[in-house]
Every structure is written in structure tokens, then in C-alpha cells.
Write an enzyme that holds these catalytic residues in place. Sequence first.
Site, PDB file in Angstrom:
ATOM      1  N   GLU B 283      74.535  14.869  18.813  1.00 37.54           N
ATOM      2  CA  GLU B 283      73.500  14.568  19.817  1.00 37.54           C
ATOM      3  C   GLU B 283      73.931  15.133  21.169  1.00 37.54           C
ATOM      4  O   GLU B 283      73.149  15.757  21.881  1.00 37.54           O
ATOM      5  CB  GLU B 283      73.330  13.050  19.886  1.00 37.54           C
ATOM      6  CG  GLU B 283      72.079  12.575  20.598  1.00 37.54           C
ATOM      7  CD  GLU B 283      72.020  11.044  20.657  1.00 37.54           C
ATOM      8  OE1 GLU B 283      72.993  10.381  20.257  1.00 37.54           O
ATOM      9  OE2 GLU B 283      70.993  10.539  21.127  1.00 37.54           O
ATOM     10  N   CYS B 300      77.557   2.005  21.367  1.00 38.64           N
ATOM     11  CA  CYS B 300      78.207   1.122  20.383  1.00 38.64           C
ATOM     12  C   CYS B 300      78.252  -0.318  20.855  1.00 38.64           C
ATOM     13  O   CYS B 300      78.329  -1.240  20.054  1.00 38.64           O
ATOM     14  CB  CYS B 300      79.639   1.574  20.128  1.00 38.64           C
ATOM     15  SG  CYS B 300      79.733   3.242  19.541  1.00 38.64           S
ATOM     16  N   SER B 320      72.832   7.175  24.114  1.00 35.50           N
ATOM     17  CA  SER B 320      72.769   7.783  22.784  1.00 35.50           C
ATOM     18  C   SER B 320      71.822   6.974  21.902  1.00 35.50           C
ATOM     19  O   SER B 320      71.833   5.744  21.922  1.00 35.50           O
ATOM     20  CB  SER B 320      74.166   7.795  22.165  1.00 35.50           C
ATOM     21  OG  SER B 320      74.063   7.964  20.772  1.00 35.50           O
ATOM     22  N   GLU B 362      72.887  -8.386  18.606  1.00 32.54           N
ATOM     23  CA  GLU B 362      72.475  -7.065  18.118  1.00 32.54           C
ATOM     24  C   GLU B 362      71.885  -7.158  16.707  1.00 32.54           C
ATOM     25  O   GLU B 362      70.849  -6.555  16.417  1.00 32.54           O
ATOM     26  CB  GLU B 362      73.675  -6.113  18.120  1.00 32.54           C
ATOM     27  CG  GLU B 362      73.310  -4.677  17.772  1.00 32.54           C
ATOM     28  CD  GLU B 362      74.525  -3.763  17.677  1.00 32.54           C
ATOM     29  OE1 GLU B 362      75.539  -4.158  17.078  1.00 32.54           O
ATOM     30  OE2 GLU B 362      74.466  -2.650  18.213  1.00 32.54           O
ATOM     31  N   GLU B 367      64.579  -4.180  15.813  1.00 35.04           N
ATOM     32  CA  GLU B 367      64.592  -2.776  15.360  1.00 35.04           C
ATOM     33  C   GLU B 367      65.406  -2.593  14.084  1.00 35.04           C
ATOM     34  O   GLU B 367      65.207  -1.634  13.346  1.00 35.04           O
ATOM     35  CB  GLU B 367      65.228  -1.864  16.435  1.00 35.04           C
ATOM     36  CG  GLU B 367      64.535  -1.838  17.765  1.00 35.04           C
ATOM     37  CD  GLU B 367      65.087  -2.869  18.748  1.00 35.04           C
ATOM     38  OE1 GLU B 367      64.644  -2.894  19.876  1.00 35.04           O
ATOM     39  OE2 GLU B 367      65.983  -3.658  18.371  1.00 35.04           O
TER      40      GLU B 367
END
Lengths: 174, 673
Positions: B283, B300, B320, B362, B367
Amino acid sequence: MERKFERLQEIIESHQGKVAHLIAILQEVQEEYRYLPEEVLTYIATAMKVSPATVYGVATFYAQFSLIPKGKYVIRVCDGTACHVRGSEPIHFALRENLGLTGGESTTGDMQFTVETVSCLGACGLAPVVVINGDEVHGQTTPESIVGAIKRIVSLEKQGESKSPSETGCCQNA
Amino acid sequence: MSSNGKLIIDGREIDIQGEKNLLEIIRRAGINLPTFCYHSELSIYGACRLCLVETDKMGLVAACSTPPQEGMVIRTNTLRTRRLRKMVIELLLANHERECTTCSRSGRCKLQLLAHQLGVKEVRFGKRDKKVPLDLTSPSIVRDPNKCILCGDCVRMCKEVQGLGIWDFAHRGSKTVVTTAFDKELSDVACVNCGQCVSVCPTGALTVKSEIDKVWNAIHDPDKIVVAQIAPAVRVALGEEFGLNAGEDVTGKIVAGLKLIGVGRVFDTLFTADMTTIEEANELLVRLEKNENLPIFTSCCPAWVKYCEQFHADLLPNVSSCRSPQQMFGSVVKKYYAKKLNKRPEDVFVLSIMPCVAKKFEAQRPEFTTGGVPDVDAVLTTVEIAQMFKEASIDFTALPNKAFDNPLGVGSGAALIFGASGGVMESVVRYVSGLTGGDEVGRIDFLPVRGMEGIKKAYVKAGGKILKLAVVNGLANTEKLISMLKSGEASFDAIEVMSCPGGCVGGGGQPEVNDTVARTRRAGEIYEMDRVQQLHKPQDNYFVVKAFEEWFGGVNNHETHHALHTTYVPRRRINGKPFIMNDSQSQRLQVSVCLGTGCYLRGAYDVIKEFNDLAENRGIAGQIEINGTFCLEKCDNGVSVNVNDEIITGVSPENAGEIFINKISPLVDKNLR
């Protein structure tokens, strides 16, 4: 209310957004709003780049700041030693009864009156003392005289001739 | 204050070696005075009064907040100091809910420990009569105000190290509490779930939200298979819970322990950490080629991601799009590995073992699901998995070493160092160097990004270009770096952000004591393990290379973007009501201007003023109601304005007039007709 929002920004700017001026800013803001609404405090935190928790901490530390709306007329019954022995309790009781305040309530439903006690106003010679909106001092009061004063305010309000709270400086704490 | 000289501690002459306070000298002299509120990494608060000592000239002083002076005579152990220390504990206990045996902190609670250590056998004072409700709203942290001793450690940690200030003292005197802004629930404020407050809390007032029972239920469910992953920083810290030294490598014992309690497959997060490096590095290379969305920020760390969503939504395109190794693992297991097992995604229970508390948040992000079920079913911290071993009566230190299962159990050294601050960046450097330099590159140890320093900068030459890199840990340091970036004072191509001091080795889910010494030892062992690891670069990991080919047909393509990448959303910091600035008459056109921090800084106030003036000038002030509102969650595009439930973004004081004339006043005319 729009005028007041502009005022909020003005107040912050007049202190150059300095964190050391937070208490002064809160005092001036409270004078505008009669209390410190949550959204206003968040706005102040945002504008001054401090955390909302810090502003909340300062606002809750001092008895002079209120986070709940107060009435148009803030009535403070002195309950210092001198006033207490000369009968402030029956006065406080009569006021609450007359205004229909029950339980933990301190403000009337129509947002006209707030009744609080204060530890000493420093006017012990006039005991028992009641102060309305910071500048209207009633000395050597009795339950009857204070209820009379409330009745006068209510009838003035009805005639629509009453002074606006900002003119009476409603939120000046003793 | 003198930085050298001598003083007398309990009759012994001790050198002053530049210490800033008496406590440090006394502790160096071998007297481990107890404290609640002293942390060498935080500012001095002097509130707990446990470090009281008697001095010849100043009488009783708190050692933590007294500077050393030449010739001082200090006595730490007198009748008076012992009596006072005991009384401090008694007073704290009087205000503390004393249901110790069922407290999740029992055995590790500093108050309990000190009460025992100082010989408090009786509390002469009363008990607190009121019980306040617990705050269970956060996915990561539980707050029990009944156990708070007001040491203020969490307040200073959040403010000074993380720059957030979620906690602060409120009210006064006996009513003082440590709470959030407006006493809101933790899920309603800007908390990023890093758990550093939990790390420093001496009692059970702030604890990690436990998911242990959920995991036991899955283990004992015959229809489910539990598939575990273990993060790099866990293996060098778990031993501490069983009396081993900080930094001892217990990888094999964790694998053995998990198998013993009935976990079906034990895999390694390193596998997907290698995938992360490969995807993220590619990326970066694409962005460098197109010269867009630079610098790239690593993704991360879930606490950093939430922080960025809340405070720097304009930087979200720079973050990212790669999922974190934890979420890549969950996705790969549910989408591909489950098929190998002939199982539906809901019958494979992904258990994630992390040094982190924010990973719990998380895992619950909407998502990250496959076929409607979460990719990661439960996240346990290092301390929680140790607790499970204890519940199962496992003699951990006596366990044999076992190896990870295949194929998701292999990782390179580059993945291992993800556990320490700088590791992700070094891993990317290794990958890119290997990619551009070929086989002759050999081993790359990129030392400038290692270590505990808050902000590290480095340069690396890759493919004829010099890349500027930055590595940052702690969110207050991150904020510093971002303001340098935004002011143009510094520029970078890639930035690694880890929210916890020292990176994941210092995560909020790690065992106590979680200080710089422990973090340095854990990170040191990680680099030591990397040194002897044969697979050095991510591309050396044959299994990962094969997985990319087999499952995705290559790297950084449409397939990987579906399974291994994600998107971010601007998020409000605090939940609140709209802020009415105009007398409300519901028939009028509703215009709300966002006054969240992002919009405020871009001139939202001037936009409101401009709107008001224009409404006045055009004589339509009576038909329009202009409000302020807190955060429309479109923070990345300039000031946001909500007109009749339609959100217009990109408003600025410069184009406010144009927008008003083209988009707002026609609606007023329509309303009138």
C-alpha cells in the site's frame, strides 16, 4: 438565545482562551445563561482546548456554579448561626411551602423561583436575612414578610413589568 | 535543592545522585516505602501520604514531593510514621467497598496488599453505606466507583501520557469522585480503550471487562471448535503472572496450556502480522508511486484508530486501510480456514489472546464480520488467559513446551517484533528492502526505530529514494507529532503509531507491574527471539506467501482488499444534545452547524455568524432557525451543516455566503410557497 451564543464566544475571546481564566469565563457565562448547560461547557472545552472532564471538574468544585437551570428569581435564605437562632428555618419552610416545592426540588416548575440556603451572608445584624437575586436584601424577615415579598414579585410578573434577570444580576453568588 | 552531597537515612549516610525527590533516594537505599499515587512516569501528586517520613528540620513530609537537601536527617521507620501509614490505610478502607474475595483485583490489589503488609488488622471507622452503580458500557473497561481511593493515577495517566483527559476529579470534599465529563458513561466519551488507566489503578475501581466465561462456554460447546491466536507481546509477559521474570519467553507453555484447557487449534497472530506487513508495505509503495495520502499511518493499534477517527478525521485517508493482525486472523479463519474444517463461520470460535484492552473494542466493530458473525468472537488479555489457566488448576511453570498448529502457526521475526514500538516499521523496512534488494540483502536490523523513546525518526534508502519514517508511542506524543506534521514543521512518508508506552509490550492488558523496566525487559526478549529466528523477513514466511497465492491470487489486489482491509468513520468525541441558539419555532427551516472540535477549528463559528447576517440582510431571518450541534460525524471535510436533514460538508467561512445563497435560501423560498 442567538445573542447569548455570540456572547459566549465573546467571553472566551475576551480572555484570549487562557486556561488560567477558566473560572472567570465560567462566571461570566453563568451570568448569561443563569446556569452552565452541558453543551455550553463542552463548547468552552473545545474552544479552550482542554478536556471536557476538566471543565466539568472545575464547574462542579465550586458551589457558585450550577449545572442545572435556576429560576428567574434566586432566593437565598441565610442559615448562618445568627440567622438560624433567629428563625431562618421557619422562613425557609414557609417559602418552600408557598412555592409548592417538595422533596429535593429547589426550583419551581415554571422556572420562576429557586430557593437555596447559604451559610452566611455577613449581615448578621439584620438576621434573619433573605436575598433575592443577589441585590434585593430583606432583613429581619418573618415567614409572613417573605411570603408577602414573593406575592409582590408574582403580581409584578403578571403585569409584565418585571425587571429582566440580567438587569437584576440574578446569578451573582454571595 | 542540591544534586549531590549526602544525607542521613535511618542512621545511614547516603549519597544524593541527582534524584529529584527523597522517595527515589530512600528506595535506592533499600527501603521500599509504600505509595499509591507515585509513578515515576507521571507527575508528582503527593496525595496518598503513605510515603510520609520524619525529617530533622521540616518535621513530617511526603518523601515523593520533597526535594533532597545536603545534610538532611531522615527517619522512615518511627512510631509516628508507622501509625500514620496504618491510619491512612484504615481511612481509605473505610471509604472502600471491602468485598475483597469477589473482587476481580483480589490478590493483585495494592490496597489489599498494603493493608496486609502494614499490619492493619481492624478498621476503626465506619463503612460506606451507599453503593453506586457500576459503569459497564465500555467494551473494554469496567468502572466501579465504590472501590476508588481517589489517588488520581488514572487521571494523570490519561492526561499526561495519552493527552486525552477522559478522567478527572469532580465535586468537592467528601463528595469528590473521579469521573468522566458530566458523569457520562464511558462509551459516550472519547475514551479510546487503551486501558492504561487500568494499568495504574491500584484497586478494583478500574478493571478489564472479562470475557472468560464466554470462552469457557465456547470450549465446552460440542458444536464449536475454538481457534486461538496469540499476539507477540503476550508470550514475553504471561510468565509474570506465575512468578517468572518480566520478559521470560513462555510461548511453548502457552500453547501447551491452551491445548490442555480444550482449545481446538492454537495458531499465531504472527502469521497475519506477516500478512499485514506485506499488504501495508505494498500500500505504501503504491501511495509513494502516486504521491497520494502520505504519510501513511499504521492501523494495527485500535486505540490509535479510534483516536484518529475522533480527533483527526481529516487524516483518515492517510491511515493504512489494512486490518490489524488480529482482525486479519479472524477474517482469514472465518472466510477460508473454516471451509477447510467444513464448518460454518458461526461454529468456529476465534479466541484472540492480546496484551491489549482496546482489541476488545476492535473485535466488536461492525466492519469486522463474516456472514453476519463477528470475525473475532472473544478477546482475552494476558492477565485473563493466566486467570483461565489458574481456574483450570494448571501448573503453568511445569508445562512442557508445545509448538503451534499448522498452517496459521508460523511467523517471521519481523512479525514477532510487532510487539514492541517500532516493530511494524522495522518489519516494513525489512520487506521493502528484500523486495527492492533481492536475496543479497540478508538480515536487516533497523536499530533507529527500537527503544522506549516517545518519538523516533529514521531514514531509509529504498529503490533509490530516501524514505522519512517516524515511530511514536503514547497518544500525547502522537498529538505532538501530528501538530508538527500539520504545521509543516516536519514531514514523513510513513508513521507507526502505538498508543501504549513502549508499544504492545506495555499494553493495558499486561500483568502488573507494567512500568518502563518491565516493558524494556519484554521488548528486549522479543528482539532476542527475533535474533535467533530463521525466518527474518515477512517474505521468508513460506506459508504466508502460499496463503496469498492460494486464497487471494496475489497481494494488494481486489481479493485482499475484501478480506484484509477496512474503512474508517469519523466519530464524535462526546454524546450530547443539540445546542439551540435561536428561538425554536418548528415551522421554520432547520439549519444546524456542527460545532465539534474539527469544525470549530475550521471556523464553524464564523459560518454561523455569516449565515445569521445573510438571513438578516435578505429578510428571511424569521423563516430560518440556525442551531449549533455537536459533531455530525463528517469531520474530514471541513465544517458540516445540516439543512432539513441533508448534510452539506466542506463549508468554510470563505464559501459560507455562496452556500447560503445557493443551498439554503432557495429552500426558504420553497418553504414559503
